[in-house]
Design a protein around this motif. Structure first.
Motif, PDB file in Angstrom:
ATOM      1  N   VAL B  36      47.788  34.185  57.013  1.00  0.00           N
ATOM      2  CA  VAL B  36      48.746  33.892  56.242  1.00  0.00           C
ATOM      3  C   VAL B  36      48.684  32.247  55.383  1.00  0.00           C
ATOM      4  O   VAL B  36      48.814  32.223  54.234  1.00  0.00           O
ATOM      5  N   GLN B  37      48.176  31.565  56.359  1.00  0.00           N
ATOM      6  CA  GLN B  37      48.009  30.073  55.798  1.00  0.00           C
ATOM      7  C   GLN B  37      46.834  30.070  54.728  1.00  0.00           C
ATOM      8  O   GLN B  37      47.030  29.544  53.940  1.00  0.00           O
ATOM      9  N   ASP B  38      45.763  30.868  55.050  1.00  0.00           N
ATOM     10  CA  ASP B  38      44.645  30.925  54.214  1.00  0.00           C
ATOM     11  C   ASP B  38      44.762  31.603  53.090  1.00  0.00           C
ATOM     12  O   ASP B  38      44.575  31.360  51.876  1.00  0.00           O
ATOM     13  N   ILE B  39      45.819  32.712  53.121  1.00  0.00           N
ATOM     14  CA  ILE B  39      46.044  33.561  51.690  1.00  0.00           C
ATOM     15  C   ILE B  39      47.071  32.540  50.757  1.00  0.00           C
ATOM     16  O   ILE B  39      47.040  32.294  49.759  1.00  0.00           O
ATOM     17  N   ARG B  40      47.831  31.784  51.680  1.00  0.00           N
ATOM     18  CA  ARG B  40      48.876  30.838  50.927  1.00  0.00           C
ATOM     19  C   ARG B  40      47.932  29.792  50.104  1.00  0.00           C
ATOM     20  O   ARG B  40      48.261  29.532  48.919  1.00  0.00           O
ATOM     21  N   ALA B  41      46.836  29.202  50.825  1.00  0.00           N
ATOM     22  CA  ALA B  41      46.013  28.139  50.084  1.00  0.00           C
ATOM     23  C   ALA B  41      45.379  28.889  48.807  1.00  0.00           C
ATOM     24  O   ALA B  41      45.176  28.255  48.145  1.00  0.00           O
ATOM     25  N   LEU B  42      45.078  30.111  49.262  1.00  0.00           N
ATOM     26  CA  LEU B  42      44.342  30.617  48.293  1.00  0.00           C
ATOM     27  C   LEU B  42      45.116  30.853  46.775  1.00  0.00           C
ATOM     28  O   LEU B  42      44.713  30.361  45.725  1.00  0.00           O
ATOM     29  N   LEU B  43      46.428  31.336  47.106  1.00  0.00           N
ATOM     30  CA  LEU B  43      47.258  31.634  46.047  1.00  0.00           C
ATOM     31  C   LEU B  43      47.643  30.538  45.476  1.00  0.00           C
ATOM     32  O   LEU B  43      47.753  30.110  44.167  1.00  0.00           O
ATOM     33  N   ALA B  44      47.649  28.955  46.144  1.00  0.00           N
ATOM     34  CA  ALA B  44      47.851  27.883  45.295  1.00  0.00           C
ATOM     35  C   ALA B  44      46.800  27.435  44.576  1.00  0.00           C
ATOM     36  O   ALA B  44      47.011  26.500  43.612  1.00  0.00           O
ATOM     37  N   THR B  45      45.545  27.971  44.338  1.00  0.00           N
ATOM     38  CA  THR B  45      44.537  27.547  43.646  1.00  0.00           C
ATOM     39  C   THR B  45      44.484  28.558  42.239  1.00  0.00           C
ATOM     40  O   THR B  45      43.692  28.313  41.375  1.00  0.00           O
ATOM     41  N   ILE B  46      45.400  29.679  42.265  1.00  0.00           N
ATOM     42  CA  ILE B  46      45.469  30.498  41.006  1.00  0.00           C
ATOM     43  C   ILE B  46      46.434  29.930  40.052  1.00  0.00           C
ATOM     44  O   ILE B  46      47.729  29.613  40.090  1.00  0.00           O
ATOM     45  N   PRO B  47      45.815  29.687  38.785  1.00  0.00           N
ATOM     46  CA  PRO B  47      46.650  29.067  37.822  1.00  0.00           C
ATOM     47  C   PRO B  47      47.413  30.213  36.927  1.00  0.00           C
ATOM     48  O   PRO B  47      47.013  31.329  37.123  1.00  0.00           O
ATOM     49  N   ASP B  48      48.614  29.530  36.504  1.00  0.00           N
ATOM     50  CA  ASP B  48      49.239  30.535  35.725  1.00  0.00           C
ATOM     51  C   ASP B  48      48.671  30.635  34.409  1.00  0.00           C
ATOM     52  O   ASP B  48      48.041  29.690  33.686  1.00  0.00           O
ATOM     53  N   ARG B  66      52.413  37.685  53.616  1.00  0.00           N
ATOM     54  CA  ARG B  66      52.246  38.054  54.957  1.00  0.00           C
ATOM     55  C   ARG B  66      50.888  38.424  55.360  1.00  0.00           C
ATOM     56  O   ARG B  66      50.140  38.523  54.106  1.00  0.00           O
ATOM     57  N   ASP B  67      50.279  38.796  56.518  1.00  0.00           N
ATOM     58  CA  ASP B  67      48.930  38.760  56.675  1.00  0.00           C
ATOM     59  C   ASP B  67      48.450  40.335  56.008  1.00  0.00           C
ATOM     60  O   ASP B  67      47.088  40.448  55.783  1.00  0.00           O
ATOM     61  N   ASP B  68      49.265  41.254  55.429  1.00  0.00           N
ATOM     62  CA  ASP B  68      48.669  42.322  54.749  1.00  0.00           C
ATOM     63  C   ASP B  68      49.429  42.576  53.539  1.00  0.00           C
ATOM     64  O   ASP B  68      49.193  43.430  52.966  1.00  0.00           O
ATOM     65  N   CYS B  69      50.150  41.557  52.724  1.00  0.00           N
ATOM     66  CA  CYS B  69      50.964  41.848  51.663  1.00  0.00           C
ATOM     67  C   CYS B  69      51.384  40.577  51.079  1.00  0.00           C
ATOM     68  O   CYS B  69      51.730  39.540  51.705  1.00  0.00           O
ATOM     69  N   VAL B  70      51.427  40.384  49.726  1.00  0.00           N
ATOM     70  CA  VAL B  70      51.808  39.344  48.945  1.00  0.00           C
ATOM     71  C   VAL B  70      52.680  39.863  48.021  1.00  0.00           C
ATOM     72  O   VAL B  70      52.544  40.881  47.067  1.00  0.00           O
ATOM     73  N   ILE B  71      54.258  39.281  47.704  1.00  0.00           N
ATOM     74  CA  ILE B  71      55.060  39.730  47.137  1.00  0.00           C
ATOM     75  C   ILE B  71      55.302  38.875  45.890  1.00  0.00           C
ATOM     76  O   ILE B  71      55.402  37.620  46.183  1.00  0.00           O
ATOM     77  N   ILE B  72      55.132  39.199  44.706  1.00  0.00           N
ATOM     78  CA  ILE B  72      55.244  38.667  43.745  1.00  0.00           C
ATOM     79  C   ILE B  72      56.476  38.935  42.825  1.00  0.00           C
ATOM     80  O   ILE B  72      56.974  40.243  42.725  1.00  0.00           O
TER      81      ILE B  72
END
Lengths: 244, 187
Positions: B36-48, B66-72
């Protein structure tokens, strides 16, 4: 309530937003100033987004938007009226956005959580629409002789489509009773209050009452809708299923 | 439109972030798995895509990880960038080996400009966009509070148009330095 009843109701909500969104997008590149052009395009975008969500409750939103004929559309007659001059576009927007904001606000407490979620999102956007249209009603009314004459004529024309906004039929009465829909007749007092306040600020008189024109919810449309659809649906009719 | 819209508050059982809390405030959530921490870090690199100066996390549109899902959640009902953002997340997840992680979209609760992180505010300012006033829910839509010019810092500014180049921005000008600028709208 049945699934078909909720779908029919969501389709009405979606059609109102879709048709007005399409109408407004006709201004893109033609509005009197760049700021107005951007404003109307933004309103159109919001409305088409709302339509996508509401029609998505009823079924496949693209299918519903592009593959129904005029008789199957259930939007109110106000939103299909042609853009006319700028005053007519503003009068139409003012009357509709003032209604739509009240309607969506009430719909946020719908027992159907999909309708409630769409309404809660959309109502924030529509508050901006209402503000823009109100500001322009005041500006045109309290402007030059020419602008005042035009907004008066525009309000006078659009006024005949107002009663339909609040019309309740058997379907909507049932859904309102089940707290899925909204009893729109209860919104009229507040709508009158808000509209009168803006008209007064713009030194405009309330148009004389007119015999209401009804029928949009039952598919009885003015000739204008068919022309609008012919443009909006052309590509999907000519090339069914085409995607970007 | 995406078929994966979820209509309820949007956080499935076991989700790690509250829907009412901006993700930016939740970077130190205890008990998160390394994934989950890795996914968070990854999302923080995606620009609008429309305001590339800030990430989708800064913007507050990532509601839960969460470890199987990202909710936007979309900013506006008709935000044209929604599909592009979803595709950007998909590509980033796939490249990082998170092919099994789903992306879900929720509409509720509706996005508010209050969810833009403090860091997001600073990045907007540096990019030339006046950040939105806090307290969007209760604030007057008229945006009566004056925007501070992001270029010269003057408060002597005026609104030109409430609708700007994207749904989330209004057009302002600075009377001191005479430059036009965008203001992120209160929403």
């Amino acid at each position: 309530m049945t699934k078909a009843e909720v779908s029919a109701y969501a389709t009405r909500l979606g059609d109102d937003a879709l048709i007005l969104g399409q109408r407004l997008s006709e201004w893109c590149g033609h509005a009197p100033t760049i700021e107005v052009d951007l404003s109307l395009a933004n309103l159109a975008l919001d409305l088409i987004g709302q339509a996508t969500h509401f029609l998505g409750v009823a079924g496949d939103s693209d299918q519903l938007a592009f593959h129904r004929d005029a008789l199957d559309f259930s939007n109110c007659l106000l939103v299909e009226q042609p853009n006319g001059d700028f005053a007519q576009t503003i009068a139409r927007q003012f009357l509709f956005s003032t209604f739509q904001e009240l309607h969506l606000q009430a719909l946020t407490s719908s027992k159907d959580e999909r309708l409630a979620a769409i309404a809660a999102k959309a109502v924030k956007e529509v508050a901006y629409h209402r503000q823009l249209a109100s500001d322009w009603v005041v500006r045109l009314g309290d402007g030059t002789e020419e602008s005042k004459t035009r907004i008066e004529a525009a309000l006078d024309w659009m006024w005949r489509f107002v009663d339909e906004l609040f019309e309740m039929d058997e379907l909507e009465m049932k859904l309102a009773k089940e707290r899925v829909g909204v009893d729109k007749s209860t919104l009229r007092v507040e709508w009158d209050r808000r509209v009168d306040a803006v008209l007064a600020e713009g030194t405009l008189a309330r148009p004389a009452p007119r015999r209401p024109v009804l029928g949009g919810r039952r598919g009885h449309h003015t000739e204008h809708l068919g022309h609008l659809l012919s443009q909006m649906q052309f590509l999907q009719r000519a090339y069914p299923g085409a995607v970007w | 439109m995406s078929a994966r819209i979820s209509w309820t508050a949007g956080v499935p059982a076991g989700a790690s972030a509250s829907t009412s809390t901006p993700l930016g405030d939740c970077n130190t959530c205890a008990g998160e798995t390394p994934a989950v921490q890795d996914i968070r870090a990854l999302l923080a690199t995606i620009p609008d895509p429309e305001i590339p100066a800030i990430s989708i996390v800064d913007l507050g549109i990532v509601r839960a990880v969460r470890d199987d899902c990202v909710i936007i959640t979309p900013t506006y009902s008709g935000c044209p960038a929604t599909h592009f953002i979803e595709q950007s997340i998909r590509n980033a997840l796939d490249e990082a080996g998170f092919r099994h992680v789903r992306i879900e979209t929720t509409l509720s609760p509706p996005w508010t400009s209050d969810w833009i992180s403090d860091e997001g505010h600073e990045k907007l300012r540096a990019y030339g966009i006046a950040p939105p006033p806090r307290g969007a829910v209760s604030a007057s839509l008229r945006n009566d509070t004056h925007a501070q010019c992001p270029r010269c810092g003057s408060m002597n500014t005026a609104e030109i148009s409430r609708f700007g180049s994207t749904p989330c921005k209004a057009l302002w000008r600075c009377n001191a330095c005479a430059e036009p600028f965008d203001r992120f709208k209160c929403h």
